[in-house]
Design a protein around this motif. Structure first.
Motif, PDB file in Angstrom:
ATOM      1  N   GLY A   1       0.828  -1.200   0.000  1.00 35.36           N
ATOM      2  CA  GLY A   1       0.000   0.000   0.000  1.00 35.36           C
ATOM      3  C   GLY A   1       0.855   1.238   0.000  1.00 35.36           C
ATOM      4  O   GLY A   1       2.013   1.214  -0.414  1.00 35.36           O
ATOM      5  N   HIS A   2       0.297   2.328   0.508  1.00 35.14           N
ATOM      6  CA  HIS A   2       1.026   3.587   0.498  1.00 35.14           C
ATOM      7  C   HIS A   2       2.232   3.552   1.429  1.00 35.14           C
ATOM      8  O   HIS A   2       3.296   4.087   1.108  1.00 35.14           O
ATOM      9  N   ALA A   3       2.080   2.911   2.600  1.00 33.92           N
ATOM     10  CA  ALA A   3       3.172   2.899   3.572  1.00 33.92           C
ATOM     11  C   ALA A   3       3.268   1.561   4.294  1.00 33.92           C
ATOM     12  O   ALA A   3       3.637   1.504   5.455  1.00 33.92           O
ATOM     13  N   GLY A   4       2.947   0.487   3.622  1.00 34.58           N
ATOM     14  CA  GLY A   4       3.010  -0.829   4.245  1.00 34.58           C
ATOM     15  C   GLY A   4       2.147  -1.820   3.485  1.00 34.58           C
ATOM     16  O   GLY A   4       1.584  -1.498   2.427  1.00 34.58           O
ATOM     17  N   GLN A   5       2.051  -3.021   4.023  1.00 29.29           N
ATOM     18  CA  GLN A   5       1.281  -4.075   3.378  1.00 29.29           C
ATOM     19  C   GLN A   5      -0.223  -3.851   3.542  1.00 29.29           C
ATOM     20  O   GLN A   5      -0.690  -3.434   4.606  1.00 29.29           O
ATOM     21  N   VAL A   6      -0.962  -4.121   2.485  1.00 27.16           N
ATOM     22  CA  VAL A   6      -2.419  -4.051   2.501  1.00 27.16           C
ATOM     23  C   VAL A   6      -2.957  -5.437   2.151  1.00 27.16           C
ATOM     24  O   VAL A   6      -2.617  -5.991   1.108  1.00 27.16           O
ATOM     25  N   HIS A   7      -3.774  -5.987   3.041  1.00 24.41           N
ATOM     26  CA  HIS A   7      -4.363  -7.303   2.785  1.00 24.41           C
ATOM     27  C   HIS A   7      -5.557  -7.134   1.851  1.00 24.41           C
ATOM     28  O   HIS A   7      -6.398  -6.261   2.051  1.00 24.41           O
ATOM     29  N   VAL A   8      -5.623  -7.982   0.842  1.00 23.11           N
ATOM     30  CA  VAL A   8      -6.658  -7.879  -0.186  1.00 23.11           C
ATOM     31  C   VAL A   8      -7.249  -9.257  -0.434  1.00 23.11           C
ATOM     32  O   VAL A   8      -6.544 -10.272  -0.409  1.00 23.11           O
ATOM     33  N   ARG A   9      -8.566  -9.288  -0.661  1.00 22.62           N
ATOM     34  CA  ARG A   9      -9.238 -10.551  -1.000  1.00 22.62           C
ATOM     35  C   ARG A   9      -9.906 -10.403  -2.359  1.00 22.62           C
ATOM     36  O   ARG A   9     -10.541  -9.383  -2.646  1.00 22.62           O
ATOM     37  N   LEU A  10      -9.746 -11.415  -3.182  1.00 23.78           N
ATOM     38  CA  LEU A  10     -10.321 -11.426  -4.521  1.00 23.78           C
ATOM     39  C   LEU A  10     -11.488 -12.407  -4.565  1.00 23.78           C
ATOM     40  O   LEU A  10     -11.332 -13.597  -4.274  1.00 23.78           O
TER      41      LEU A  10
ATOM     42  N   PRO B   1      -4.579  11.299   5.754  1.00 23.73           N
ATOM     43  CA  PRO B   1      -5.154  10.672   4.548  1.00 23.73           C
ATOM     44  C   PRO B   1      -4.633   9.268   4.256  1.00 23.73           C
ATOM     45  O   PRO B   1      -4.616   8.860   3.089  1.00 23.73           O
ATOM     46  N   ALA B   2      -4.184   8.535   5.275  1.00 25.75           N
ATOM     47  CA  ALA B   2      -3.560   7.234   5.035  1.00 25.75           C
ATOM     48  C   ALA B   2      -4.481   6.282   4.269  1.00 25.75           C
ATOM     49  O   ALA B   2      -4.052   5.622   3.317  1.00 25.75           O
ATOM     50  N   ALA B   3      -5.753   6.181   4.678  1.00 25.76           N
ATOM     51  CA  ALA B   3      -6.675   5.270   3.999  1.00 25.76           C
ATOM     52  C   ALA B   3      -6.913   5.686   2.548  1.00 25.76           C
ATOM     53  O   ALA B   3      -7.049   4.841   1.658  1.00 25.76           O
ATOM     54  N   VAL B   4      -6.954   6.988   2.311  1.00 26.28           N
ATOM     55  CA  VAL B   4      -7.126   7.491   0.942  1.00 26.28           C
ATOM     56  C   VAL B   4      -5.957   7.058   0.074  1.00 26.28           C
ATOM     57  O   VAL B   4      -6.135   6.611  -1.075  1.00 26.28           O
ATOM     58  N   GLU B   5      -4.749   7.189   0.606  1.00 25.87           N
ATOM     59  CA  GLU B   5      -3.573   6.811  -0.159  1.00 25.87           C
ATOM     60  C   GLU B   5      -3.518   5.306  -0.387  1.00 25.87           C
ATOM     61  O   GLU B   5      -3.112   4.842  -1.469  1.00 25.87           O
ATOM     62  N   ASP B   6      -3.922   4.517   0.610  1.00 24.24           N
ATOM     63  CA  ASP B   6      -3.991   3.069   0.410  1.00 24.24           C
ATOM     64  C   ASP B   6      -4.979   2.713  -0.688  1.00 24.24           C
ATOM     65  O   ASP B   6      -4.732   1.827  -1.517  1.00 24.24           O
ATOM     66  N   ALA B   7      -6.133   3.379  -0.673  1.00 21.92           N
ATOM     67  CA  ALA B   7      -7.157   3.108  -1.685  1.00 21.92           C
ATOM     68  C   ALA B   7      -6.617   3.360  -3.089  1.00 21.92           C
ATOM     69  O   ALA B   7      -6.804   2.542  -4.001  1.00 21.92           O
ATOM     70  N   HIS B   8      -5.923   4.472  -3.261  1.00 17.51           N
ATOM     71  CA  HIS B   8      -5.380   4.778  -4.592  1.00 17.51           C
ATOM     72  C   HIS B   8      -4.262   3.815  -4.963  1.00 17.51           C
ATOM     73  O   HIS B   8      -4.138   3.415  -6.129  1.00 17.51           O
ATOM     74  N   ALA B   9      -3.466   3.403  -3.978  1.00 15.16           N
ATOM     75  CA  ALA B   9      -2.402   2.438  -4.246  1.00 15.16           C
ATOM     76  C   ALA B   9      -2.982   1.104  -4.719  1.00 15.16           C
ATOM     77  O   ALA B   9      -2.444   0.469  -5.645  1.00 15.16           O
ATOM     78  N   VAL B  10      -4.085   0.669  -4.108  1.00 11.54           N
ATOM     79  CA  VAL B  10      -4.718  -0.584  -4.508  1.00 11.54           C
ATOM     80  C   VAL B  10      -5.258  -0.487  -5.930  1.00 11.54           C
ATOM     81  O   VAL B  10      -5.093  -1.406  -6.739  1.00 11.54           O
ATOM     82  N   LEU B  11      -5.889   0.633  -6.260  1.00 11.48           N
ATOM     83  CA  LEU B  11      -6.403   0.807  -7.620  1.00 11.48           C
ATOM     84  C   LEU B  11      -5.273   0.793  -8.645  1.00 11.48           C
ATOM     85  O   LEU B  11      -5.390   0.187  -9.724  1.00 11.48           O
ATOM     86  N   THR B  12      -4.176   1.427  -8.310  1.00 10.85           N
ATOM     87  CA  THR B  12      -3.019   1.451  -9.210  1.00 10.85           C
ATOM     88  C   THR B  12      -2.432   0.060  -9.381  1.00 10.85           C
ATOM     89  O   THR B  12      -2.111  -0.367 -10.506  1.00 10.85           O
TER      90      THR B  12
ATOM     91  N   CYS C   1      -8.236  -4.339   2.712  1.00 12.52           N
ATOM     92  CA  CYS C   1      -8.315  -3.876   4.089  1.00 12.52           C
ATOM     93  C   CYS C   1      -7.380  -2.681   4.205  1.00 12.52           C
ATOM     94  O   CYS C   1      -6.177  -2.849   4.378  1.00 12.52           O
ATOM     95  N   TYR C   2      -7.924  -1.495   4.095  1.00  7.25           N
ATOM     96  CA  TYR C   2      -7.118  -0.273   4.101  1.00  7.25           C
ATOM     97  C   TYR C   2      -6.639   0.081   5.509  1.00  7.25           C
ATOM     98  O   TYR C   2      -7.128  -0.451   6.511  1.00  7.25           O
ATOM     99  N   THR C   3      -5.679   0.996   5.588  1.00  8.29           N
ATOM    100  CA  THR C   3      -5.135   1.455   6.862  1.00  8.29           C
ATOM    101  C   THR C   3      -6.221   2.071   7.732  1.00  8.29           C
ATOM    102  O   THR C   3      -7.099   2.780   7.246  1.00  8.29           O
TER     103      THR C   3
END
Length: 274
Positions: A18-27, A86-97, A76-78
């Motif tokens: 993610g923006h500043a660490g690992q982001v757990h994601v489920r597909l 804005p940590a969660a916002v940055e995580d969201a954009h990182a996931v989309l990217t 699962c965002y920050t």
């Protein structure tokens, strides 16, 4: 970053940067079809920016993936207060990217990218549309906002009335507490990436589906955001759901079945904007 499994397998969980660490994601994979391969919906969970609600959301997302024939990526965002806006916002954009970069491994052709979410997740979905526009990508085909939290000022009438009613007072207090922890700097409450309803620039955004629930404290801000999006020249569809039998039951507020009007509206919205 872990490697993703083959797209032909079952639902999978993995970690992305993610923006500043690992982001757990489920597909969640929809029923195999051309539509599912063409479309990816990144869906942000509720939880008021402070609770990881991904596990509780799993059954709903499985129903949605199957009924709408769409692959769903649920990050699962920050969370606040450890890492506030804005940590969660940055995580969201990182996931989309990352989703665009990893589209082959996701079994997605990269054709149509949608964003969606419930309550706090609806906030992040709406904000993601703003961020993607401002940063010139990734391109979004649409945004699905379910009972979105889009007004951190808490000035909308339904929220003010909820604070005075016994049946909804706890919900209103929970929303206020969530914003207080997510936005410890009061000046951020009017930032467009925190309160999309107060954004001064709402043009050139992807089509939106906004879902309201009668009697919900968040209903008026959802209606107001839909109006502002339309005034800015955007396409907006709306659906109003009846109140649950017990509006204090969070599981009921966020539950879905295949024949739910909310699912039907989402399916049609995805079809219309593919």
């Amino acid at each position: 970053m872990s490697d993703l499994p083959d797209a032909s397998g079952a639902d999978e969980s993995f970690d992305w940067l993610g923006h500043a660490g690992q982001v757990h994601v489920r597909l969640f994979r929809g029923a195999p079809s051309r539509k599912a391969n063409d479309t990816l919906l990144v869906f942000f969970h509720p939880g008021g920016f402070v609770v990881d609600d991904t596990e509780a959301s799993d059954p709903c997302l499985r129903v949605l993936a199957d009924a709408c024939e769409v692959n769903i990526l649920a990050p699962c965002y920050t969370l606040a207060p450890e890492r506030p806006f804005p940590a969660a916002v940055e995580d969201a954009h990182a996931v989309l990217t990352q989703a665009v970069r990893q589209r082959t491994k996701l079994g997605w052709k990269g054709t149509h990218l949608f964003v969606g979410g419930v309550e706090a997740g609806g906030n992040l979905a709406a904000v993601s549309a703003l961020v993607c526009r401002d940063r010139q990508g990734p391109d979004l085909a649409g945004q699905i906002l379910v009972m979105p939290m889009v007004d951190a000022s808490l000035h909308c009438a339904s929220m003010r009335c909820a604070a005075d009613e016994d049946a909804t007072r706890k919900l209103a207090r929970d929303v206020e507490r969530s914003y207080r922890l997510y936005l410890p700097n009061p000046a951020d409450r009017l930032h467009p990436y925190a309160s999309p309803l107060h954004a001064s620039r709402l043009g050139n955004l992807p089509p939106a589906l906004i879902v309201h629930t009668e009697g919900d404290p968040l209903s008026d801000e959802g209606h107001a955001y839909a109006d502002k999006l339309r005034q800015a020249g955007n396409e907006v569809a709306q659906i109003t759901l009846p109140p649950p039998d017990d509006i204090l039951d969070n599981k009921e507020r966020c539950s879905l079945t295949a024949d739910d009007p909310c699912v039907t509206a989402m399916r049609q919205f995805l079809i219309d904007n593919r």
